[in-house]
Scaffold this active site. Structure first.
Site, mmCIF file in Angstrom:
data_model
loop_
_atom_site.group_PDB
_atom_site.id
_atom_site.type_symbol
_atom_site.label_atom_id
_atom_site.label_comp_id
_atom_site.label_asym_id
_atom_site.label_seq_id
_atom_site.Cartn_x
_atom_site.Cartn_y
_atom_site.Cartn_z
ATOM 1 N N ASP A 1 -4.857 -9.868 -8.020
ATOM 2 C CA ASP A 1 -6.062 -8.915 -9.448
ATOM 3 C C ASP A 1 -4.350 -7.985 -10.457
ATOM 4 O O ASP A 1 -4.110 -8.535 -11.385
ATOM 5 C CB ASP A 1 -6.278 -7.778 -8.821
ATOM 6 C CG ASP A 1 -5.933 -7.180 -8.006
ATOM 7 O OD1 ASP A 1 -4.698 -7.202 -7.099
ATOM 8 O OD2 ASP A 1 -6.610 -6.704 -6.785
ATOM 9 N N GLU B 1 1.081 -1.027 -0.316
ATOM 10 C CA GLU B 1 -0.156 -0.762 -0.281
ATOM 11 C C GLU B 1 0.865 1.165 0.042
ATOM 12 O O GLU B 1 0.263 2.381 -0.572
ATOM 13 C CB GLU B 1 -1.051 -0.265 0.953
ATOM 14 C CG GLU B 1 -2.155 -1.149 1.114
ATOM 15 C CD GLU B 1 -2.872 -0.971 -0.153
ATOM 16 O OE1 GLU B 1 -3.390 0.425 -0.321
ATOM 17 O OE2 GLU B 1 -4.382 -1.827 0.492
ATOM 18 N N ARG C 1 0.596 3.694 -3.050
ATOM 19 C CA ARG C 1 0.193 5.116 -3.051
ATOM 20 C C ARG C 1 0.846 6.461 -2.420
ATOM 21 O O ARG C 1 0.493 7.541 -3.224
ATOM 22 C CB ARG C 1 -1.055 4.487 -1.581
ATOM 23 C CG ARG C 1 -1.783 3.959 -1.857
ATOM 24 C CD ARG C 1 -2.522 4.441 -0.623
ATOM 25 N NE ARG C 1 -3.812 2.819 -0.397
ATOM 26 C CZ ARG C 1 -5.174 2.704 -0.236
ATOM 27 N NH1 ARG C 1 -5.905 3.389 0.521
ATOM 28 N NH2 ARG C 1 -5.530 1.936 0.434
ATOM 29 N N THR D 1 -1.508 0.717 -10.117
ATOM 30 C CA THR D 1 -2.407 -0.151 -10.088
ATOM 31 C C THR D 1 -3.430 1.044 -8.978
ATOM 32 O O THR D 1 -4.980 0.782 -8.820
ATOM 33 C CB THR D 1 -2.194 -1.040 -9.383
ATOM 34 O OG1 THR D 1 -3.323 -2.105 -9.437
ATOM 35 C CG2 THR D 1 -1.601 -1.054 -7.837
ATOM 36 N N GLU E 1 -12.758 -0.366 -9.754
ATOM 37 C CA GLU E 1 -12.084 -0.935 -11.059
ATOM 38 C C GLU E 1 -13.093 -1.092 -11.485
ATOM 39 O O GLU E 1 -13.051 -0.885 -14.253
ATOM 40 C CB GLU E 1 -11.639 -2.346 -10.481
ATOM 41 C CG GLU E 1 -11.382 -2.904 -9.432
ATOM 42 C CD GLU E 1 -11.027 -1.586 -8.094
ATOM 43 O OE1 GLU E 1 -10.096 -1.279 -7.419
ATOM 44 O OE2 GLU E 1 -12.067 -1.700 -7.596
#
Length: 587
Positions: free
Chosen positions: A360, A227, A231, A578, A491
């Site tokens: 994913d 994360e 981010r 992503t 998404e």
């Protein structure tokens, strides 16, 4: 005496007439559609046809030219749009624009003054025949998305500045365990490049100043390596790539250097959790006996490769290249990649494969690493092999023709698809041009997009559940309470964006606009920001009271790009990580 009675009756009649007209005016003010209040005081209706609010798109695509009264109404509506948009001080480019040059999008002119005939645009179900990619309708919608971003950002500034996220109902800060419960301004770092792309220069400048003066990557507890990378490192690198401001590069390097101890394992597969103070490393306790997670250790390459490119330090690229090379040589039962791998033993964990949670973005980064650097032949070959396998093993079609990716557990299919897996429509479409069978891949991409749209359209809120199933008579829906929530996820809109770019079929813009309307109707907190909801099948669902940082980084960015010209972010020059942070194509 009779005369006095007559006067009284006259007065009553006048009062009655006046009351009637007052009621009519009141009703017109409060019950007729007033969608284009860009000040954020009104909610959109997800059930009112979009054409009602578009000056250049009447019924059946014929516009409003044939009726002078409708034309006058259209002009007044457009004037109101502009007035509301200009209610705030105009955006200005500061004198230090060399550091972050931004050109705010100009307000469009009144479309009725310069209108062209438009064919085939009435229902939004076909290609955008006769409609430019940046017509007046798209400009208005884009303008609305900018207003949504301004509202989300300003409420965060007002109630939770410096905190990781915002609780829009409670009007205070929020922090999930992925951030280590430290105040690291996740929403600021995650949302800055969206502000930049939208031309919100004043907001961007305030965020940049906070990053320069106040940002400290000093979590006082465990943080998620994955994360933090997507981010924080991704967000800062995107801002550097867009602005060339060294502040962002320096902060990204500072964070990445502190993540490097997580890679110190026998295999090079990093641990998921790192404590910055103690240096201790571990994996999630629930992750298959101490395993690392495929989507987490497989979603580092774009950022670390770009870091090595801009710093000249090869260590970042070396770390992620070792991961790629290690897993490329591993045998895989059933031909698919399991979601778990132990960083010490180098063995696969539980036999569970998914293109949703846990798997994913591993597949996404195989394709995008090659798009970032066309010399990365290993990434491309692994992506091609993986797509062939998952299409052979996981791709399913429901009784009524809906196409979806199932999950596989211990060699058996579970007919469930996560909201997270809806990104695959965009990914497969993006890779189709470079596949051996472009037609097949584009069909799969469009079919996935259609299925994910159905998961939204079959709810009371027109927002999709966290997961949906295909079992018994149920298709693209769920009855399980733990799967009914929506947390502002991007998404599905991500796939709409890519499919719009690839096909120019206006249907994807219409679907995205329906989602934007639903967000305004069900997730907007007028004096607080945006919140997730707990049950998408309940039109009056309870709220979860969290404005996720990815709502600003991804959901609103994809909506903005969906209604923007391709030149706003040229996909031949940029690749989105992503978390939707744009990084430049290197080779």
């Amino acid at each position: 005496m009779c005369r006095r009675v007559l006067k009284l009756r006259e007065k009553n009649l006048v009062i009655l007439i006046f009351a009637f007209f007052t009621l009519a005016c009141f009703g017109g003010t409060f019950f007729l559609p007033d969608f284009w209040d860009l000040g954020g005081s009104e909610k959109l209706s997800a059930h009112v046809p979009v054409r009602m609010f578009v000056p250049d798109a009447g019924a059946h695509g014929q516009g409003v030219d044939g009726d002078v009264h409708k034309k006058d109404d259209s002009d007044r509506l457009w004037d109101k749009i502009r007035k509301n948009f200009l209610a705030k001080p105009p955006l200005t480019v500061r004198r230090d624009e060399e550091q972050f040059p931004v050109t705010p999008s100009p307000l469009p002119a009144n479309p009725s003054l310069n209108k062209k005939k438009s064919d085939g645009v009435g229902g939004g179900g076909g290609p955008s025949v006769g409609r430019s990619a940046d017509d007046e309708e798209s400009k208005m919608r884009r303008m609305k998305i900018v207003q949504m971003m301004q509202h989300a950002w300003s409420m965060y500034e007002k109630h939770a500045w410096g905190e990781n996220e915002l609780k829009p109902i409670s009007k205070r800060g929020h922090s999930a365990n992925i951030f280590g419960h430290s105040k690291m301004g996740a929403t600021i770092v995650d949302g800055l490049d969206t502000l930049y792309l939208m031309g919100l220069t004043e907001e961007f400048a305030r965020g940049r100043q906070w990053v320069k003066e106040s940002f400290r990557f000093e979590a006082n507890s465990d943080i998620s390596v994955f994360e933090v990378n997507i981010r924080f490192v991704g967000g800062l690198l995107a801002c550097y790539a867009l602005s060339k401001d060294a502040v962002f590069k320096d902060k990204a390097v500072e964070i990445a250097d502190k993540l490097l101890p997580a890679f110190e394992t026998e295999t090079g597969i990093p641990y998921a959790i790192l404590n910055l103070q103690t240096g201790s490393r571990k994996n999630w306790s629930w992750a298959s006996g101490g395993c690392s997670i495929l989507s987490e250790f497989g979603t580092l390459h774009l950022e670390f490769a770009y870091l090595s490119n801009i710093t000249g330090n090869p260590v970042y690229l070396q770390k992620v290249t070792r991961i790629r090379e290690y897993i490329s040589k591993m045998e895989r039962q059933d031909g698919v990649y399991p979601n778990y791998l132990h960083p010490s033993t180098g063995r696969w964990g539980q036999r569970h494969t998914s293109l949703g949670a846990l798997g994913d973005s591993f597949y996404e980064y195989l394709l995008k690493s090659w798009l970032q650097n066309k010399t990365d032949a290993l990434a491309k070959s692994m992506y091609d092999e993986a797509m062939k396998t998952v299409m052979d093993r996981l791709l399913q079609t429901s009784r009524n023709g809906l196409v979806y990716f199932a999950e596989m557990k211990n060699g058996r299919l579970e007919h469930k698809m996560d909201h997270l897996a809806c990104f695959t429509g965009g990914m497969i479409g993006l890779g189709a041009e470079h596949s051996d069978d472009k037609e097949k891949h584009m069909k799969v991409a469009k079919d996935i997009g259609k299925t994910c749209y159905e998961s939204y359209d079959r709810t009371a809120t027109k927002l999709g559940p966290e997961a949906f199933r295909f079992e018994d008579s149920s298709e693209a829906t769920t009855t399980r309470s733990q799967e009914k929530y929506y947390i502002l996820r991007p998404e599905v809109i991500e796939t709409y964006f890519y499919l719009w770019r690839l096909t120019k079929n206006n249907m994807y813009r219409e679907w995205g606009w329906q989602a934007a309307q639903a967000l305004e109707k069900h997730c907007l907190i007028k004096d607080g920001g945006y919140t997730g909801i707990k049950d998408v099948y309940d039109a009056h669902s309870a709220k979860d009271d969290v404005q996720q940082s990815f709502f600003l980084a991804e959901t609103l960015k994809y909506l903005y790009l969906l209604f923007s010209p391709d030149s706003t972010l040229d996909l031949d020059r940029w690749v989105l990580n992503t978390e939707a942070h744009p990084l430049p194509v290197l080779v």
